[in-house]
Design an enzyme around this catalytic site. Sequence first.
Site, PDB file in Angstrom:
ATOM      1  N   ASN A  73       0.984  -1.337  -0.116  1.00 44.27           N
ATOM      2  CA  ASN A  73      -0.133  -0.360  -0.042  1.00 44.27           C
ATOM      3  C   ASN A  73       1.012   1.331  -0.376  1.00 44.27           C
ATOM      4  O   ASN A  73       1.319   1.710   1.102  1.00 44.27           O
ATOM      5  CB  ASN A  73      -1.024   0.426   1.657  1.00 44.27           C
ATOM      6  CG  ASN A  73      -1.876   0.761   1.286  1.00 44.27           C
ATOM      7  OD1 ASN A  73      -2.420   1.072   2.335  1.00 44.27           O
ATOM      8  ND2 ASN A  73      -2.831   1.877   0.051  1.00 44.27           N
ATOM      9  N   ASN A  96      -6.458  10.063  -0.611  1.00 41.01           N
ATOM     10  CA  ASN A  96      -7.193   9.248  -0.842  1.00 41.01           C
ATOM     11  C   ASN A  96      -6.425   9.464  -2.827  1.00 41.01           C
ATOM     12  O   ASN A  96      -6.222  11.125  -2.944  1.00 41.01           O
ATOM     13  CB  ASN A  96      -8.169   8.994  -1.633  1.00 41.01           C
ATOM     14  CG  ASN A  96      -8.852   8.296   0.072  1.00 41.01           C
ATOM     15  OD1 ASN A  96      -7.606   7.864   0.032  1.00 41.01           O
ATOM     16  ND2 ASN A  96      -9.568   7.929   0.694  1.00 41.01           N
ATOM     17  N   GLY A 108      -4.072   3.835   8.344  1.00 45.58           N
ATOM     18  CA  GLY A 108      -3.406   2.846   9.475  1.00 45.58           C
ATOM     19  C   GLY A 108      -1.632   2.727   8.186  1.00 45.58           C
ATOM     20  O   GLY A 108      -0.370   2.643   8.981  1.00 45.58           O
ATOM     21  N   ASN A 109      -1.532   2.379   7.346  1.00 51.00           N
ATOM     22  CA  ASN A 109      -0.234   1.462   6.581  1.00 51.00           C
ATOM     23  C   ASN A 109       0.518   2.484   6.464  1.00 51.00           C
ATOM     24  O   ASN A 109       2.234   2.589   6.756  1.00 51.00           O
ATOM     25  CB  ASN A 109      -0.586   0.809   5.850  1.00 51.00           C
ATOM     26  CG  ASN A 109      -0.900   0.117   5.622  1.00 51.00           C
ATOM     27  OD1 ASN A 109      -0.992  -1.098   6.261  1.00 51.00           O
ATOM     28  ND2 ASN A 109      -1.492  -0.761   4.663  1.00 51.00           N
ATOM     29  N   ASN A 156     -15.176   1.890   3.633  1.00 55.67           N
ATOM     30  CA  ASN A 156     -14.086   0.572   3.249  1.00 55.67           C
ATOM     31  C   ASN A 156     -15.122  -0.404   3.264  1.00 55.67           C
ATOM     32  O   ASN A 156     -15.036  -1.088   3.971  1.00 55.67           O
ATOM     33  CB  ASN A 156     -13.478   1.096   3.776  1.00 55.67           C
ATOM     34  CG  ASN A 156     -12.750   2.075   4.403  1.00 55.67           C
ATOM     35  OD1 ASN A 156     -11.397   3.020   3.159  1.00 55.67           O
ATOM     36  ND2 ASN A 156     -12.186   3.360   5.313  1.00 55.67           N
ATOM     37  N   GLU A 159     -11.075  -0.007  -0.718  1.00 50.95           N
ATOM     38  CA  GLU A 159     -10.013   1.088  -0.376  1.00 50.95           C
ATOM     39  C   GLU A 159     -11.544   2.003  -0.174  1.00 50.95           C
ATOM     40  O   GLU A 159     -10.899   2.380  -1.528  1.00 50.95           O
ATOM     41  CB  GLU A 159      -9.426   1.767   0.182  1.00 50.95           C
ATOM     42  CG  GLU A 159      -8.695   0.332   1.087  1.00 50.95           C
ATOM     43  CD  GLU A 159      -7.211   1.521   1.062  1.00 50.95           C
ATOM     44  OE1 GLU A 159      -6.964   2.846   1.577  1.00 50.95           O
ATOM     45  OE2 GLU A 159      -6.158   0.442   0.427  1.00 50.95           O
ATOM     46  N   ARG A 160     -11.670   2.938   0.681  1.00 48.98           N
ATOM     47  CA  ARG A 160     -13.118   4.071   0.222  1.00 48.98           C
ATOM     48  C   ARG A 160     -12.207   4.931  -0.729  1.00 48.98           C
ATOM     49  O   ARG A 160     -11.285   5.457  -0.071  1.00 48.98           O
ATOM     50  CB  ARG A 160     -13.263   5.002   0.585  1.00 48.98           C
ATOM     51  CG  ARG A 160     -14.014   6.162   0.926  1.00 48.98           C
ATOM     52  CD  ARG A 160     -14.855   6.826   2.054  1.00 48.98           C
ATOM     53  NE  ARG A 160     -13.706   7.196   3.167  1.00 48.98           N
ATOM     54  CZ  ARG A 160     -13.960   7.483   4.989  1.00 48.98           C
ATOM     55  NH1 ARG A 160     -15.059   7.896   4.985  1.00 48.98           N
ATOM     56  NH2 ARG A 160     -12.492   7.643   5.122  1.00 48.98           N
ATOM     57  N   CYS A 176      -4.192  -2.661   3.601  1.00 47.25           N
ATOM     58  CA  CYS A 176      -5.590  -1.870   4.879  1.00 47.25           C
ATOM     59  C   CYS A 176      -5.233  -2.404   5.649  1.00 47.25           C
ATOM     60  O   CYS A 176      -5.562  -2.826   6.465  1.00 47.25           O
ATOM     61  CB  CYS A 176      -7.020  -1.463   4.201  1.00 47.25           C
ATOM     62  SG  CYS A 176      -7.699  -0.199   4.321  1.00 47.25           S
ATOM     63  N   GLY A 177      -4.386  -1.156   6.373  1.00 45.85           N
ATOM     64  CA  GLY A 177      -4.479  -1.155   8.008  1.00 45.85           C
ATOM     65  C   GLY A 177      -5.478  -0.603   8.902  1.00 45.85           C
ATOM     66  O   GLY A 177      -5.513  -2.044   9.905  1.00 45.85           O
TER      67      GLY A 177
END
Length: 269
Positions: free
Chosen positions: A13, A64, A74-75, A181, A199-200, A208-209
């Site tokens: 990611n 995004n 998160g990542n 998400n 992912e949104r 996706c963390g």
Amino acid sequence: MRVPFRKMHGLGNDFIVIDARETPLAMSAARAAALADRRTGIGCDQLIVIEPSTSADVRMRIFNADGSEVEACGNASRAVGMLLGGAQRIETLGGVIASTATPDGASVDMGPARFGWDEIPLAYAMDTLAMPVGWEDLENPAAVNVGNPHVVFFVPDADGVDLARLGPVIETDPLFPEKVNVGVASVMGPSHIKLRVWERGAGLTRACGTGACAAAVLAVRRKLVTGPVRVDLPGGPLEIAWEPGGTILMTGPAALSFSGTFEADDYPQ
């Protein structure tokens, strides 16, 4: 003005990370989307801007690939935590999180999980642990806000779901006024799940963390697994530790791919 950046990733990611603490850089949706474009820009799933904070050590803004600014990633939190080093408190739109750098990444306290229908948010009240809704074969999901909104479907085979087709349909359903998400998860063992995430604002990503946090928390709530939970994503595994009433601790790798600069005027506001 030449703007330095770092290209980083967490389990594939990938992010453009711009440290704007000393030299501010205005960031709009149009500029973020142009930089994120993989054909005409630098290319990334999310663009991260590090800024000064009055409530934490730094502020992390998250855009995004479509240019939308979002609450949590998160990542990216692990990537920024590793980049800054040591222990850091990081302000996000989703709240203040705490990171501790590790030799290959970071452990991040993502804060508490929120389960109220109006906290996620949903358009109307319902049980968020067993939602009486469905889209084709995806039925009865669970929802949680882990800094951003997630809905997770527990299925026999996560790889067998056509998430590229169903993900955008669910993401933009009127049930989710701030979009959502979308995760599909399969239980692989007593403390082990497999996960894919739409992912949104970014689409399918290798990891996706916050999605891993959401899936692990909801699997524990449904008593499908016990923690800490290993979450296998297409890009690799994360470890998620959570107990009811506590905060979510996410541990995993991050990496620097390369550094460079770009001309700000090439990507106008």
